[in-house]
Write an enzyme that holds these catalytic residues in place. Structure first.
Site, PDB file in Angstrom:
ATOM      1  N   LYS A   1      -7.472  27.007  -7.424  1.00 46.60           N
ATOM      2  CA  LYS A   1      -7.372  28.265  -6.671  1.00 46.60           C
ATOM      3  C   LYS A   1      -8.277  29.311  -7.271  1.00 46.60           C
ATOM      4  O   LYS A   1      -8.254  29.468  -8.490  1.00 46.60           O
ATOM      5  CB  LYS A   1      -5.919  28.749  -6.743  1.00 46.60           C
ATOM      6  CG  LYS A   1      -5.682  30.120  -6.149  1.00 46.60           C
ATOM      7  CD  LYS A   1      -4.281  30.582  -6.429  1.00 46.60           C
ATOM      8  CE  LYS A   1      -4.116  31.976  -5.849  1.00 46.60           C
ATOM      9  NZ  LYS A   1      -2.796  32.511  -6.068  1.00 46.60           N
TER      10      LYS A   1
ATOM     11  N   LYS B   1      -6.207  28.088 -12.014  1.00 48.21           N
ATOM     12  CA  LYS B   1      -6.190  29.332 -11.242  1.00 48.21           C
ATOM     13  C   LYS B   1      -7.104  30.322 -11.944  1.00 48.21           C
ATOM     14  O   LYS B   1      -6.912  30.645 -13.111  1.00 48.21           O
ATOM     15  CB  LYS B   1      -4.769  29.880 -11.146  1.00 48.21           C
ATOM     16  CG  LYS B   1      -4.710  31.223 -10.429  1.00 48.21           C
ATOM     17  CD  LYS B   1      -3.288  31.699 -10.214  1.00 48.21           C
ATOM     18  CE  LYS B   1      -3.278  33.065  -9.563  1.00 48.21           C
ATOM     19  NZ  LYS B   1      -1.908  33.555  -9.330  1.00 48.21           N
TER      20      LYS B   1
ATOM     21  N   SER C   1      -6.385  34.783   0.072  1.00 43.44           N
ATOM     22  CA  SER C   1      -6.437  35.926   0.993  1.00 43.44           C
ATOM     23  C   SER C   1      -7.849  36.476   1.195  1.00 43.44           C
ATOM     24  O   SER C   1      -8.224  36.816   2.320  1.00 43.44           O
ATOM     25  CB  SER C   1      -5.505  37.025   0.497  1.00 43.44           C
ATOM     26  OG  SER C   1      -5.857  37.449  -0.810  1.00 43.44           O
TER      27      SER C   1
HETATM   28  C1  PBG Z   1       0.364  35.843  -8.292  1.00 40.72           C
HETATM   29  C2  PBG Z   1      -0.314  35.233  -7.126  1.00 40.72           C
HETATM   30  C3  PBG Z   1      -1.497  35.700  -6.583  1.00 40.72           C
HETATM   31  C4  PBG Z   1      -1.780  34.898  -5.492  1.00 40.72           C
HETATM   32  C5  PBG Z   1      -0.779  33.937  -5.389  1.00 40.72           C
HETATM   33  N1  PBG Z   1       0.111  34.158  -6.416  1.00 40.72           N
HETATM   34  C6  PBG Z   1      -2.313  36.876  -6.951  1.00 40.72           C
HETATM   35  C7  PBG Z   1      -2.652  37.100  -8.360  1.00 40.72           C
HETATM   36  O1  PBG Z   1      -2.691  36.189  -9.199  1.00 40.72           O
HETATM   37  O2  PBG Z   1      -2.879  38.266  -8.680  1.00 40.72           O
HETATM   38  C8  PBG Z   1      -2.975  35.084  -4.615  1.00 40.72           C
HETATM   39  C9  PBG Z   1      -2.930  34.486  -3.260  1.00 40.72           C
HETATM   40  C10 PBG Z   1      -3.971  34.971  -2.329  1.00 40.72           C
HETATM   41  O3  PBG Z   1      -4.867  35.769  -2.677  1.00 40.72           O
HETATM   42  O4  PBG Z   1      -3.929  34.546  -1.166  1.00 40.72           O
HETATM   43  N2  PBG Z   1       1.313  35.123  -8.925  1.00 40.72           N
END
Ligand code: PBG
Length: 328
Positions: free
Chosen positions: A252, A194, A278
């Protein structure tokens, strides 16, 4: 010039193109990320994510029944909690929002694969995925909380827990905690690679979870999420998570990291998930809004690319639109 082989022969008509098509999308490929909120009878539109909503538990059940009828077999839930504190205590409350949502969904749709996000960001005042101690994200203390959160979701009946926090060693710790309590059937889908990405912006709007700007609080997530420049490190993260017991590993975001998905598919024999996040959803909608791309074609081409790169399953806010398109 030797022209005996002519590739265009296999592109002459749609039936021929269909015969030689290498990749296809099916409704069973998708996991729908969904947001749940307190209250009753409400679907709050999310400003930063047109077409997506924060559902109260009853509305979530109604929506999931519709999704199920469209063929969607898996949802991944995020809680939008207004009760936040520095210790993220609501994350582990057996009567918390997500825990109630799990019970309601499993009750109404026993076969639906109910997945939940494991991370503290919706429950902390500062918006980080872990606990902040002495100005740092405290790894092991955060892992202990995530284990409790996983157990609380398991008691509610969750099928898959999906740690998105990027703390070191959490997959193994969560696996042990689950097994010790008799939850050996609960799967772990690990957010293994991630990245610290700008493409989470609209999601943080949906959960109001952007890290706060305050002294003593790290201003971004770069000490736990990965550097976008790295791919060998991603392979190491994935290998660690598999060793620790991950059933599925995830890359991701998806689009800027298709090479990471492809490499992971080559190197490992566990199922690979990709999260079409997103901001990637937003780019397609914004381009469509401007008249620069056809929304449905951009959606299909995006998801096809992610699947072609090697994803076995895709978390996407387009899941419902895709299901409608595929069953039309
Ligand atoms: C945080 C989390 C995030 C997303 C999923 N889980 C955002 C982040 O790490 O700040 C992002 C998902 C998306 O942008 O669709 N645990």
């Amino acid at each position: 010039m030797d022209l005996t082989y002519r590739p265009r022969r296999l592109r002459r008509t749609e039936p021929v193109r269909t015969l030689v098509r290498e990749t296809s999308l099916a409704v069973g490929d998708f996991i729908y990320p969904m947001f749940v909120t307190n209250g009753e009878g409400r679907r709050e539109p999310i400003d930063s994510m047109p077409g997506q909503f924060r559902h109260t538990v009853d509305e979530l059940v109604t929506e999931c029944k519709e999704l199920w009828d469209l063929g969607i077999g898996a949802v991944n839930m995020f809680g939008y909690s207004e009760e936040r504190n520095e210790k993220a205590t609501m994350a582990c409350d057996d009567d918390g929002l997500v825990q109630r949502a799990i019970r309601a969904l499993k009750d109404a749709l026993p076969e639906l694969c109910v997945q939940t996000d494991l991370a503290l960001d919706p429950y902390t005042t500062h918006g980080h995925d872990g606990l902040v101690i002495d100005g740092e994200i405290a790894n092991d203390e955060s892992v202990a909380m995530l284990c409790n959160m996983a157990l609380s979701h398991a008691r509610a009946g969750v099928d898959w827990v999906t740690p998105s926090d990027m703390m070191d060693g959490r997959v193994g710790a969560i696996r042990n905690a689950l097994d010790d309590e008799g939850f050996e059937q609960v799967s772990i889908m690990a957010y293994s690679a991630k990245y610290a990405s700008c493409f989470y912006g609209p999601f943080r709007g949906a959960l109001k979870s952007a890290p706060v700007k305050q002294s003593g609080i790290p201003k971004d997530k770069k000490t736990y999420q990965m550097d976008p420049a790295n791919v060998r490190e991603a392979m190491r993260e994935i290998a660690l998570d598999i060793e620790e017991g991950a059933d599925v590993v995830m890359v991701k975001p998806a689009l800027p990291y298709l090479d990471v998905i492809a490499k992971a598919k080559e190197a490992f024999d566990v199922p690979i998930a990709a999260y079409n996040v997103s901001g990637e959803y937003g780019m397609v909608l914004a381009a469509a809004d401007k008249g620069w791309a056809d929304k449905d074609r951009a959606m299909v081409e995006t998801l096809l690319g992610i699947k072609r790169a090697g994803a076995d399953m895709i978390l996407t806010y387009f899941a419902k639109d895709m299901a409608k398109l595929l069953t039309a």
